[in-house]
Enzyme design. Structure first.
Site, PDB file in Angstrom:
ATOM      1  N   MET A  68       0.735  -1.067  -0.017  1.00  0.00           N
ATOM      2  CA  MET A  68       0.114   0.119  -0.087  1.00  0.00           C
ATOM      3  C   MET A  68       0.766   1.097   0.174  1.00  0.00           C
ATOM      4  O   MET A  68       1.099   1.824   1.064  1.00  0.00           O
ATOM      5  CB  MET A  68      -1.051   0.071   1.286  1.00  0.00           C
ATOM      6  CG  MET A  68      -1.789  -1.234   1.434  1.00  0.00           C
ATOM      7  SD  MET A  68      -2.809  -1.294   2.818  1.00  0.00           S
ATOM      8  CE  MET A  68      -1.571  -1.573   4.087  1.00  0.00           C
ATOM      9  N   ASP A  69       1.257   1.866  -1.107  1.00  0.00           N
ATOM     10  CA  ASP A  69       2.255   2.751  -1.439  1.00  0.00           C
ATOM     11  C   ASP A  69       1.590   3.861  -1.923  1.00  0.00           C
ATOM     12  O   ASP A  69       0.599   3.960  -2.295  1.00  0.00           O
ATOM     13  CB  ASP A  69       3.348   2.138  -2.254  1.00  0.00           C
ATOM     14  CG  ASP A  69       4.423   3.149  -2.056  1.00  0.00           C
ATOM     15  OD1 ASP A  69       4.773   3.825  -1.197  1.00  0.00           O
ATOM     16  OD2 ASP A  69       5.510   3.037  -3.172  1.00  0.00           O
ATOM     17  N   GLY A  70       2.182   5.152  -1.219  1.00  0.00           N
ATOM     18  CA  GLY A  70       1.649   6.415  -1.623  1.00  0.00           C
ATOM     19  C   GLY A  70       0.689   7.226  -0.801  1.00  0.00           C
ATOM     20  O   GLY A  70       0.227   8.384  -1.183  1.00  0.00           O
TER      21      GLY A  70
END
Length: 301
Positions: A76-78
């Site tokens: 879960m990046d960003g």
């Protein structure tokens, strides 16, 4: 975990997860009833009318239930970039990310996916500023407190992989309670990787096997890939190796996540930042997955 005044000031959003009514936390996830919750179509002998529950779980037309992955893993990046791009505190980026977690859990539960693994906090994330680490730990604790009852009633089993011994004691206690409360559930197995390292996962598996050899329990020639897999932390689920890995925010790397388990996993890299990853993005990802031919090193069929 009690927040300091400084941390409380970072959370500028008027909406907090613990204040949400239980019925609104997973609004689209149908609780277990006598009707199997994952049925999409009525049988031929059933009434012509479709129940409200069945309508809730109808798949998008471009997807096939038979081709659904058994296990989906997500990096879960960003979250931080999402907040920075909007001139918001980092904490609000993580809060927005939790909303995406809720939606993904709902969709997996309703679309027939058996296991979902979320990379929440890596062993390398301790190097981030302490205030950010405290925010992440606090959010995790708040989420467990506010949503445990809903997860349990919706038939979701929660497991934690990673070294939880380094987490705050209050969070460790909540994790223990949540895991025990949901251990008999079988609708969706939600694995959350906290203080997790894919490299260390393999190392600890090898150490365990080496000790068994030393103790005379097994012989060196007994060591196999199957035996290693049994000692990895994902052995808590019936589907330890993900069929599909999703990473958001356009990054093209694995970041020390499930390194052994991803050997034959289909990879999907989305340009959407995690707080913007919703039903449309997940449906597009699954559509891509269902159009692929998995060969596991073999030839085209």
């Amino acid at each position: 975990m009690a927040f300091s005044l400084h941390l409380q000031q970072i959370f500028l959003s008027s909406t907090t997860f613990s204040s949400q009514p239980k019925s609104q936390i997973f609004p689209n996830l149908i609780k277990k009833t006598s009707i199997p919750p994952l049925i999409v179509k009525s049988s031929l002998n059933a009434s012509a009318s479709t129940s409200a529950a069945e309508k809730e779980i109808r798949l998008p037309p471009e997807l096939s239930r038979e081709l659904m992955p058994k296990h989906v893993a997500v990096i879960m990046d960003g979250n931080r970039r999402w907040a920075k791009n909007r001139g918001l505190p980092v904490a609000l980026g993580y809060e927005a990310g939790i909303r995406s977690v809720r939606k993904l859990v709902e969709l997996c539960g309703n679309w027939g996916i058996n296991a979902l693994t979320l990379f929440a906090f890596s062993s390398e994330n301790w190097s981030r500023p302490k205030v950010e680490v405290d925010i992440l730990m606090g959010l995790f604790e708040k989420m467990l407190k506010s949503e445990l009852e809903t997860l349990a009633s919706a038939g979701i089993r929660l497991s934690i992989i990673g070294d939880s011994s380094k987490l705050p004691k209050s969070l460790q206690d909540l994790i223990e309670k949540a895991v025990k409360t949901t251990e008999e559930n079988s609708r969706l197995h939600l694995l959350v990787a906290v203080n997790y390292s894919g490299q260390y996962d393999v190392v600890q598996a090898c150490q365990t096997i080496a000790q068994k050899v030393k103790d005379g329990i097994i012989e060196p020639e007994d060591i196999s890939s199957f035996l290693v897999e049994q000692e990895l932390q994902t052995n808590c689920t019936d589907f330890p190796c993900p069929d599909l890995l999703i990473r958001t925010s356009g990054e093209l790397r694995l970041s020390n996540f499930l390194l052994w388990q991803l050997a034959y996993t289909e990879l999907y890299f989305s340009n959407a930042q995690w707080p913007d990853f919703g039903e449309a993005e997940f449906s597009e990802t699954l559509c891509s997955f269902q159009q692929r031919q998995r060969r596991y090193g073999g030839q085209d069929s």
